[in-house]
Scaffold this active site. Structure first.
Site, PDB file in Angstrom:
ATOM      1  CB  SER A 150      -0.924   0.016   1.229  1.00 13.11           C
ATOM      2  OG  SER A 150      -0.211   0.100   2.478  1.00 13.11           O
ATOM      3  CG  ASP A 166       5.266   0.022   5.586  1.00 16.89           C
ATOM      4  OD1 ASP A 166       6.304  -0.345   6.513  1.00 16.89           O
ATOM      5  OD2 ASP A 166       4.348  -0.838   5.348  1.00 16.89           O
TER       6      ASP A 166
END
Lengths: 397, 397
Positions: B147, B205
């Protein structure tokens, strides 16, 4: 003159937690293993002392006058508080025809017997003419305290025969144990036997053989635990040979290489030993099944830690995997790098599961015993209390 | 009006060391994984914005006037420093026909696209009529930062299309990257996209997706490592599903149950992350083969620790055993309890050994990629620099 026959036994030992970490000042827990060494003491022909150790191939006998003459040759400085001297041991080796550097079990066992026989008789009065037969359920050289069990049995038998301690087994009793004070004396002399065999032993093995149960060891201090439960285990010998010295050096090297990574692991092992001690001490008063998952979890954690510090081995991984497939929890015990593993059984572990696990372990080429830990220390037995295998082994005259 | 076609990509991420321990204030190292998400941006028919995400089955397009009207309906409080509000997201869901509690990847991806498209155009000027196609080498929901890679690609594409950042790819170059300042802006907006998708992400991330390489994360502070080597790995997905939330709660429970045993393990993991950071930072200046055994040893130790804190799984044990049989060292990465494992390859690991390991891993039912870590962050690509698979995936109009 000694006129009575008696049989006594001492247990082996396993390290439950703290192996290797103990070298770095952490707590270790040693427990008595109910694989035992048995000693039969009988009056012999007048003027002879005989010793037979079929497990290591020793059959020796000596005239008592020769032993007395040998003892007089020493300065009268046998004492359970002093280490056997190099000179004493050299004299005994010459007497027994043992080569100077001999380290085979039969040589060391003979030497330990001679030292203890002379030293105990020098201090407490002559050992009468006796015939000693020793037989053990313990494999030798597997880190299970077989030499200490031997030394404890010898100390108890010789001290009893020369009257230094009582013979507490009464008619009609199946087993008996000595008083705390007598056990202390047995332990001291057993430690002397261990010194003859190992040079500089920690004293843990003979203490476990003498007192049984479980004890805590840290920085040279040995503390027996007050009350401990008897726990069912499988003891498995992978039969993979290893050098304790090399393994200990490897751990030290890892600590020096990665101190910030390894020192916390030793701290965690220390905490495992202490947690296990708490659980063992709580169990007799409150025998709840809830303790077993905790003991199993401590096994699993410590087995990982022992792999981290570099003393695992594929054979031990396999042992753990095989027992895990039967829902059982295992860890290596002792030096690692092969050697023995211990598997906890719950009181309600089904005999079928145990048999299946044993079968699978044997199929790996391992040797496997179903036994107990927390076993009694040195014990006198009536003949009727001995099982058939022991009776058979001790019946050889 | 946007007239240029461009292709850009962002990497996935794996946790090299420190998963779980990071929740308890310890250092974690996250590294960019060279399995990438690619985004193709093209001019579209006038007055339409199209987005196609074939990986999650999304094909949507909107008239730009409708998007502009929607944007005016919001108070003008889009900002990369402010979290998307519940009201904003509810309005977007209604607009896109997404049910209130929808959490499927296609719903969240559509929502993130709409939010970023409106917010970026509100701040920097209208997003022109574009057609966006996203294709990824990353599996979704495997803890590999898919994502975030998507959000980084979207942020870079939308910021470029509306002129907020440059388009640094020059004629004849195969790849190009943005300036540090531009990357900071991309990262901020990618973080907004992650917030739409995850609610309260750590920001690790998207930082890895933006900057690539490796970064250190501790107590909310993200620090990119200066220079890191590119390391060959196998990434293996056991495909065993797990709940990160349940695993994190299990670790907390173990720490509360055995604090004296578990806290040192977290300290040891912290030291592993720091040791690994030192090694990674030393490698580019001195590319010696001696570093690889150290990295392998750190993998092995941490894998044991992760088992100790309770996030192992039989599938991961199997992964480690299979790779060990080929002389390779593995650990779980991310949440554990199944999920993915990472296997270090040395520069000289033979292709035959790698192929054999991959074959055996696939035979376990695992999915396996041979790739790199320490990969570059968000990057612009010329068509000629793309491999056939990517070109094929992006050629669908």
């Amino acid at each position: 003159m000694w006129e009575r026959s008696l049989v006594l036994s001492a247990p082996g030992k396993v390290i439950l937690h703290g192996e290797h970490a103990v070298v770095h000042g952490k707590v270790a827990l040693a427990v008595a293993l109910d694989l035992r060494t048995f000693l039969r003491l009988r009056p012999s022909g007048e003027g002879r002392v005989c010793v037979r150790l079929p497990g290591v191939g020793v059959v020796r006998s000596w005239d008592t006058p020769r032993l007395q003459a040998l003892r007089r040759g020493f300065a009268a400085d046998f004492d359970e508080s002093k280490s056997p001297s190099v000179e004493q041991l050299d004299t005994l080796k010459e007497f027994a025809g043992i080569a100077a550097g001999a380290s085979a079990p039969e040589s060391l066992a003979t030497l330990a017997f001679l030292y203890m026989c002379l030293a105990i008789s020098a201090k407490y009065g002559d050992v009468p003419s006796v015939d000693i037969l020793v037989w053990s359920e313990l494999p030798t050289g597997a880190g299970l305290g077989s030499s200490a069990a031997f030394a404890v049995c010898l100390a108890a038998a010789l001290l009893t025969a020369c009257g230094a301690i009582s013979c507490p087994l009464k008619e009609g009793e199946s087993t008996a144990r000595w008083t705390e004070e007598e056990l202390t004396l047995i332990n001291s002399w057993a430690f002397q036997g261990e010194r003859v065999i190992h040079g500089n032993p920690s004293g843990v093995d003979n203490a476990v053989g003498t007192w049984g149960g479980a004890l805590r060891y840290q920085s040279g201090k040995i503390t027996p635990l007050k009350r401990v439960p008897t726990l069912r285990i499988l003891l498995t010998n992978t039969k993979v040979p290893r050098s304790t010295k090399v393994l200990v050096a490897g751990v030290k090297e890892k600590i020096l290489k990665f101190p910030a990574i390894m020192n916390p692991v030793l701290d965690s092992i220390d905490a495992i030993s202490q947690e296990c001690q708490s659980v063992l001490e709580a169990m007799p008063a409150n025998p709840s099944p809830e303790y077993y998952p905790v003991l199993e979890e401590l096994f699993d954690i410590n087995q990982h830690h022992l792999n981290v510090i570099g003393v695992g081995h594929p054979s031990l991984d396999r042992l753990c995997r095989v027992t895990a497939s039967h829902g059982l929890h295992s860890k290596l015990t002792g030096a690692g790098g092969g050697g023995c593993g211990i598997t906890l059984l719950r009181p309600d572990t089904s005999p079928l599961a145990v048999e299946a696990a044993k079968r699978d372990l044997c199929a790996c080429g391992f040797e496997c015993w179903e036994t107990n830990i927390g076993a009694p220390g040195v014990t006198l037995h009536s003949s009727s209390s001995l099982n058939a295998e022991v009776l058979h082994a001790l019946s050889k005259s």
